[in-house]
Structure formats: C-alpha cells, structure tokens
Design an enzyme around this catalytic site. Structure first.
Site, PDB file in Angstrom:
ATOM      1  N   ALA A 216      53.741 -49.249   8.816  1.00 24.87           N
ATOM      2  CA  ALA A 216      53.068 -48.076   9.369  1.00 24.87           C
ATOM      3  C   ALA A 216      53.847 -46.794   9.085  1.00 24.87           C
ATOM      4  CB  ALA A 216      52.883 -48.241  10.873  1.00 24.87           C
TER       5      ALA A 216
ATOM      6  N   GLY B 106      53.659 -53.906   8.892  1.00 21.35           N
ATOM      7  CA  GLY B 106      52.280 -53.935   8.416  1.00 21.35           C
ATOM      8  C   GLY B 106      52.158 -54.237   6.937  1.00 21.35           C
TER       9      GLY B 106
ATOM     10  N   GLU C 170      58.672 -55.696  13.977  1.00 24.61           N
ATOM     11  CA  GLU C 170      58.126 -54.890  15.076  1.00 24.61           C
ATOM     12  C   GLU C 170      58.888 -55.022  16.394  1.00 24.61           C
ATOM     13  OE1 GLU C 170      54.731 -55.260  12.161  1.00 24.61           O
ATOM     14  OE2 GLU C 170      56.335 -56.554  12.915  1.00 24.61           O
TER      15      GLU C 170
ATOM     16  N   GLU D  41      52.141 -57.895   6.842  1.00 25.78           N
ATOM     17  CA  GLU D  41      50.869 -58.352   7.395  1.00 25.78           C
ATOM     18  C   GLU D  41      49.756 -58.257   6.357  1.00 25.78           C
ATOM     19  OE1 GLU D  41      50.702 -57.630  12.086  1.00 25.78           O
ATOM     20  OE2 GLU D  41      51.273 -55.810  10.993  1.00 25.78           O
TER      21      GLU D  41
END
Length: 276
Positions: A81, A126, A149, A129
């Site tokens: 992010a 992310g 995270e 992910e």
C-alpha cells in the site's frame, strides 16, 4: 504482435503505472505490467487502473490463455500500500480502500484463465497479496517476500490471511503472518510459496516460458480445470474467509497501535505498541 493497452486506452489513467498487453487474434499470453516508481505502491490511481485491466482480462475470452503479472521496475514487484496516501485517509476511507483492494485481488483470483506472478525483487504486504491471488508464482533468486502488516499493528487485509494458508499450509502461514517475517527465494520455494526460482533478472522470462507451456493446452480444458480446482467447498470457504478478514481488519483499524505505527513510519522510528 500484442495489442498494448497503455495509459491512453480503455480507462487506464495516465500516470497510474499500469499497462496491459493482450495477445493477437491467434490467442496466447497477456502481460499486466506495473511501473509506478519507485516501488509500485498501491495508491488510488494504480488500483483503479488494475481494476480496469482485470475487467479487460475477464472480458477477453479464450484469446487470453494465460496472464503474467510483472513489474517493469528492476528491484521491486510491489511493496504494498501507498502509506503516504494512507496517512491522509480517514478510518472510513481506509476501510473502503482496503475493501476495494480485497475485491480487486479476488477478481484477479477468479479470472477464468490462469495467472502467473513474476516476482523480481520485493513483494511485500499488498504486493505479496496480489501475487498470492495469482494461480502460480515465479520469482528470481533476488526476491524477498513477506506479509509484514502486523509490524504496522494491522493484518493482511487484501486476502493474505486466506490465500497464504491455502498455498503453504496453516501453520507456516501463521508463522509468517504473526512475525511479519520476510523470506528469500530459497525458503519461498521450500515452503511452496513459489513454483519456480529463476536467476536474478530472469523471473519474467521464466514466467513467460511457463505461461507459453500452459497456453499450448486446450484453452477451455485449462479454464475448466481451474474452475474445478477453485470450486466446491474450498471456493465457498474462501468467500466466508474473506468476510472474516474484513471483520478482523475493522477491529484493528481504529486502534491506537495502528496510528502509532503510521506515526513511526513517517518519523522513521521504531513504533511502541500498547495493545489498544
């Protein structure tokens, strides 16, 4: 020759750092390229363009037999992010953004054709992910992968808590998520996190080679094989798991610890967590 859908085409906005190249009429391999310097951080514009690209792939039909997701930056696949954007968001805006990212990666996951992430350099948060949402992963010897995270007092919120256990098993996934530890290519291969390891600088070439091998098969047969593997109870469990991830993310969103993590990140300091 492929057909490039760059910033000027079909809603992929200028400066978003996303380009999609579809194969010609004979069918073949599509390429989804990330190029938002310096680290392919997932900001609003990039996510919007990724969503448009995934929609294009979903509508492409059997002409796309496999898709390779890769970075055009040498040392990073995607670092996750955009925390600079995140600092200026309200909690409600963060929740909406993370929910949108989760939906985007799920749409990538359920594309009818196989997808391969070519990981050169860092795939973190992310970014990993996104790679986990792909069917297969190929990395170079220089790759670094991690769901980091919890170091920011949150959880993987874009599907990581669901995709990782399904790929490497629950116990190992818990270890990596709880610790936020990063792994190199050798350990990633041993865990089953990646399918193949290529020499440094060779992740994309190796992924394209694997994609070409897949594309030689009957396109409907390959798509139905993916549908069968993803279907049944596992597919329904994934939907429920993503809902649970959303509920859990809502809990950590409003904590003092999350705000402390963002403050420390901006100040380049070590955060001090108090569990509240």
């Amino acid at each position: 020759a492929g057909r490039a859908l760059a910033a000027r085409a079909r809603g992929l906005s200028s400066g978003s750092g996303v380009a999609l190249e579809l194969p010609g009429e004979g069918g073949g391999v599509a390429r989804l390229a990330l190029s938002r310097a310096p680290v392919n951080a997932l900001g609003h514009a990039m996510v919007a363009s990724l969503s448009e690209a995934v929609r294009e792939l979903r509508e492409a039909g059997p002409a796309v037999r496999c898709t390779v997701v890769h970075s055009e930056l040498q040392k990073v696949f995607c670092a996750g992010a955009d925390l600079k954007e995140r600092r200026d968001m309200t909690d409600k805006e963060v929740l909406g953004f993370v929910g949108g990212l989760r939906h985007l990666f799920h749409q990538l996951h359920v594309l009818p054709q196989p997808t391969i992430a070519a990981i050169e350099g860092a795939a973190l948060g992310g970014g990993l992910e996104m790679a986990l949402a792909c069917d297969l992963r190929v990395c170079s010897e220089a790759a670094t992968l991690g769901l980091t995270e919890t170091r920011l007092a949150i959880i993987p919120g874009a599907g990581g808590t669901q995709y990782l256990p399904r790929i490497i098993g629950e116990a190992k996934a818990k270890e990596l998520i709880y610790t936020g530890r990063r792994v190199g290519a050798e350990e990633a291969a041993a865990l089953g996190l990646v399918n193949r390891v290529a020499p440094q600088g060779g992740a994309l070439a190796a992924a394209l080679e694997l994609a070409a091998e897949i594309a030689e098969g009957g396109p409907l047969g390959v798509q139905m094989a993916k549908r069968a593997i993803h279907g049944g109870s596992q597919g329904r469990a994934l939907e429920a798991g993503l809902q649970e991830e959303d509920a859990s993310y809502r809990v950590v969103l409003e904590t003092e610890d999350r705000r402390e993590a963002l403050r420390a990140f901006a100040a380049k300091e070590q955060p001090v967590f108090h569990g509240r």
